[in-house]
Write an enzyme that holds these catalytic residues in place. Sequence first.
Site, PDB file in Angstrom:
ATOM      1  N   THR A 110     121.654  -6.431  -4.184  1.00 47.20           N
ATOM      2  CA  THR A 110     122.864  -6.861  -4.881  1.00 47.20           C
ATOM      3  C   THR A 110     122.423  -7.693  -6.069  1.00 47.20           C
ATOM      4  OG1 THR A 110     124.108  -6.970  -2.818  1.00 47.20           O
ATOM      5  CG2 THR A 110     124.988  -8.226  -4.656  1.00 47.20           C
ATOM      6  N   GLY A 128     124.102  -5.716   4.088  1.00 39.61           N
ATOM      7  CA  GLY A 128     125.519  -6.057   4.057  1.00 39.61           C
ATOM      8  C   GLY A 128     126.172  -6.253   5.412  1.00 39.61           C
ATOM      9  N   THR A 183     122.286 -11.535  -1.416  1.00 41.32           N
ATOM     10  CA  THR A 183     121.817 -10.148  -1.457  1.00 41.32           C
ATOM     11  C   THR A 183     121.215  -9.814  -0.098  1.00 41.32           C
ATOM     12  OG1 THR A 183     120.303  -8.588  -2.535  1.00 41.32           O
ATOM     13  CG2 THR A 183     119.564 -10.866  -2.386  1.00 41.32           C
ATOM     14  N   GLY A 184     121.163  -8.531   0.253  1.00 43.52           N
ATOM     15  CA  GLY A 184     120.532  -8.176   1.523  1.00 43.52           C
ATOM     16  C   GLY A 184     121.320  -7.145   2.291  1.00 43.52           C
ATOM     17  N   ARG A 210     131.966   3.416   3.004  1.00 39.73           N
ATOM     18  CA  ARG A 210     131.342   2.199   3.550  1.00 39.73           C
ATOM     19  C   ARG A 210     131.443   1.056   2.522  1.00 39.73           C
ATOM     20  NH1 ARG A 210     126.974  -1.303   1.711  1.00 39.73           N
ATOM     21  NH2 ARG A 210     126.093  -2.308   3.532  1.00 39.73           N
ATOM     22  N   VAL A 211     131.811  -0.113   3.008  1.00 44.60           N
ATOM     23  CA  VAL A 211     131.884  -1.291   2.147  1.00 44.60           C
ATOM     24  C   VAL A 211     130.978  -2.366   2.737  1.00 44.60           C
ATOM     25  CG1 VAL A 211     133.398  -3.140   1.323  1.00 44.60           C
ATOM     26  CG2 VAL A 211     134.224  -0.778   1.344  1.00 44.60           C
ATOM     27  N   GLY A 212     130.163  -2.991   1.903  1.00 40.31           N
ATOM     28  CA  GLY A 212     129.249  -4.031   2.383  1.00 40.31           C
ATOM     29  C   GLY A 212     129.818  -5.426   2.217  1.00 40.31           C
ATOM     30  N   ASP A 213     128.942  -6.404   2.143  1.00 43.12           N
ATOM     31  CA  ASP A 213     129.330  -7.817   2.086  1.00 43.12           C
ATOM     32  C   ASP A 213     129.788  -8.260   0.698  1.00 43.12           C
ATOM     33  OD1 ASP A 213     126.481  -7.281   1.492  1.00 43.12           O
ATOM     34  OD2 ASP A 213     126.518  -9.388   0.870  1.00 43.12           O
TER      35      ASP A 213
HETATM   36  N1  GLY Z   1     124.313  -6.330   0.155  1.00 45.37           N
HETATM   37  C1  GLY Z   1     124.731  -5.103  -0.378  1.00 45.37           C
HETATM   38  C2  GLY Z   1     125.239  -4.170   0.629  1.00 45.37           C
HETATM   39  O1  GLY Z   1     124.752  -4.127   1.744  1.00 45.37           O
HETATM   40  O2  GLY Z   1     126.139  -3.439   0.304  1.00 45.37           O
END
Ligand code: GLY
Length: 289
Positions: free
Chosen positions: A165, A218, A215-216, A193-196
Amino acid sequence: MDSILVILGGSGSKIRNLEDREKYLGESLESGFVELKEGEEALNAVIKSVIVMEDAPCFNAGTGSVPNLEGVVEMDASIMRSDGLFGAVAAMKDVKNPVKVARDVAEETESLLLAGEGATRFARLMGHKEYSPLTGKMRKLYSKKEESSYYKGLGKMRRLYSLETVGAVALDRFGGMASAISTGGIMFHLPGRVGDTPIIGGGIYASELGAIAVTGHGEAIMRHVVAKTAHDFLIERDAEYTAEKVIKEIDADFGIIIIDRDGKVGIAYNTKYMSWGIKTMTYKKVQAA
Ligand code: GLY
């Protein structure tokens, strides 16, 4: 109060071009810091910084985002200001700068988060033209996926291109703080799919105590509500302590940047690499990875 800008280029692998990353991290710092120097608010600075990284194909955000399982780019982004202003987009397609649309959600709607087709339609309404963020390199990688077995090839490519990210946190001369983040998510993720990144308290948070960007991985970041957990440590401790503390205590692969109300900075990660940079009136450092 002295202005400070800290940026994040992702915590994925070194597979992307390191020289380019160094160059664009430097440009991102310059572009964002000009805003702070000219007396603009922190939100303008972090958005400017993120736009530079969204436009650089060596990062997984905007142009250069990874494709999903069907070869399509779906992007997540969010912005948050220390007075509570928040806006986000999730699984949005065909837009050049998702972070700008996230700002539009915050400033032009009563919603906090728009997703999928609705986010793209809102972007068009706000004047963001149709744009394909899928680069030739990503198209080629996607075609390789078709040659590999699902578990072997897919797993390896996912590890190489995930945990990325881009983001920025800033403190302006008036004491205002803000955070902005943007990503293409995880390589070959399930459509939708949606991350953090667009989740308030997950990958982003800001209040009068500080501004945080993460970042990392999600799913793990969301599960542990990393940004809000870090934020709550800021009630009693500074940014440096907080960044180290959450990295040590939370069982997730991630990296974090924090600016607190006193201008202290925390930068920490438990992944192998993390790209980051920092700029003040008298100091500049870029760490490309
Ligand atoms: N941190 C970004 C994601 O996993 O979407």
